[in-house]
Design an enzyme around this catalytic site. Structure first.
Site, short mmCIF file in Angstrom:
data_model
loop_
_atom_site.label_atom_id
_atom_site.label_comp_id
_atom_site.label_asym_id
_atom_site.label_seq_id
_atom_site.Cartn_x
_atom_site.Cartn_y
_atom_site.Cartn_z
N PHE A 4 34.71 2.30 27.35
CA PHE A 4 35.16 1.59 28.55
C PHE A 4 34.11 1.65 29.65
O PHE A 4 33.85 0.67 30.34
CB PHE A 4 36.48 2.19 29.05
CG PHE A 4 36.95 1.59 30.35
CD1 PHE A 4 37.55 0.34 30.37
CD2 PHE A 4 36.78 2.28 31.55
CE1 PHE A 4 37.97 -0.23 31.57
CE2 PHE A 4 37.20 1.73 32.75
CZ PHE A 4 37.80 0.47 32.76
N GLY A 7 49.34 10.02 34.06
CA GLY A 7 48.19 10.16 34.95
C GLY A 7 48.53 10.98 36.17
O GLY A 7 47.79 11.88 36.56
N GLY A 66 53.62 7.81 33.95
CA GLY A 66 53.62 9.01 34.78
C GLY A 66 52.67 10.09 34.29
O GLY A 66 52.52 11.13 34.93
N ARG A 126 42.29 -0.84 39.22
CA ARG A 126 43.50 -0.13 38.80
C ARG A 126 43.38 1.36 39.08
O ARG A 126 44.31 1.99 39.57
CB ARG A 126 43.78 -0.38 37.32
CG ARG A 126 44.31 -1.77 37.05
CD ARG A 126 44.46 -2.07 35.58
NE ARG A 126 45.34 -1.12 34.91
CZ ARG A 126 45.58 -1.13 33.61
NH1 ARG A 126 45.01 -2.02 32.84
NH2 ARG A 126 46.37 -0.24 33.08
N ASN A 151 36.77 -0.88 39.05
CA ASN A 151 38.00 -0.43 38.40
C ASN A 151 39.11 -0.34 39.47
O ASN A 151 39.46 0.74 39.93
CB ASN A 151 37.78 0.91 37.69
CG ASN A 151 38.96 1.29 36.81
OD1 ASN A 151 40.04 0.73 36.91
ND2 ASN A 151 38.74 2.27 35.95
N TYR A 191 44.61 6.23 42.34
CA TYR A 191 44.22 7.37 43.15
C TYR A 191 44.69 7.22 44.60
O TYR A 191 45.07 8.20 45.24
CB TYR A 191 42.71 7.58 43.10
CG TYR A 191 42.22 8.04 41.74
CD1 TYR A 191 42.73 9.20 41.16
CD2 TYR A 191 41.26 7.32 41.04
CE1 TYR A 191 42.28 9.62 39.92
CE2 TYR A 191 40.82 7.75 39.80
CZ TYR A 191 41.33 8.89 39.24
OH TYR A 191 40.88 9.31 38.02
#
Length: 156
Positions: free
Chosen positions: A14, A86, A84, A115, A113, A120
């Site tokens: 990624f 993450g 949940g 998302r 990124n 965060y």
């Protein structure tokens, strides 16, 4: 170990560094789980499957003599996002920071990124506009060392 390595490879793909990915099971065991571990790895398990992980490094002290934790990697497998996991991993990282007496938790987010940035941000993280990330690759390190070695000894 194989499941964790698979996730690490997914992240490397990624983030576009799969060609440089060198971690194998032995390296992971010794560097992350051995007696002289260089990092801490937290693993998210969902129904008996490794669904995500976090790698945390510690900078033992800085200006205030307190540690800073560096979240080097946080990755949740695509199909397990929005479950949940993450947030649960970040909570564990925060608990680790608190247990170590850390005053700061830092991390980088891959440019573009959105998302991850939104994730965060929901947890209270903010971009650090005070600092700009820099890096030096192997060739630049070698050039710098070569330049230092070509200087006369009296100038060191």
């Amino acid at each position: 170990m194989p499941a964790l390595l698979e996730l690490m490879r997914e992240l490397a793909e990624f983030e576009d560094y799969l060609d440089d990915f060198k971690i194998d099971e032995q390296a992971l065991l010794s560097r992350a789980f051995g007696p002289h571990a260089q990092c801490e790895v937290l693993v998210a398990d969902l129904d008996g499957n490794v669904a995500g992980y976090a790698v945390v490094l510690e900078i033992p002290f800085t200006f205030d003599l307190r540690p800073t934790l560096l979240l080097k990697e946080l990755y949740i497998r695509e199909r397990h996002r929005r479950t949940g996991l993450g947030q649960a991993l970040m909570q564990r990282v925060a608990m680790l920071a608190q247990r170590k007496g850390a005053r700061r938790l830092k991390w980088d987010v891959l440019r573009g990124n959105e998302r991850a940035q939104a994730f965060y941000g929901r947890l209270g993280g903010k971009p650090d506009s005070k600092w700009v990330a820099y890096r030096m690759d192997r060739q630049a390190i070698e050039r710098l060392v070569d330049a230092a070695q070509s200087v006369s000894p009296s100038r060191h």
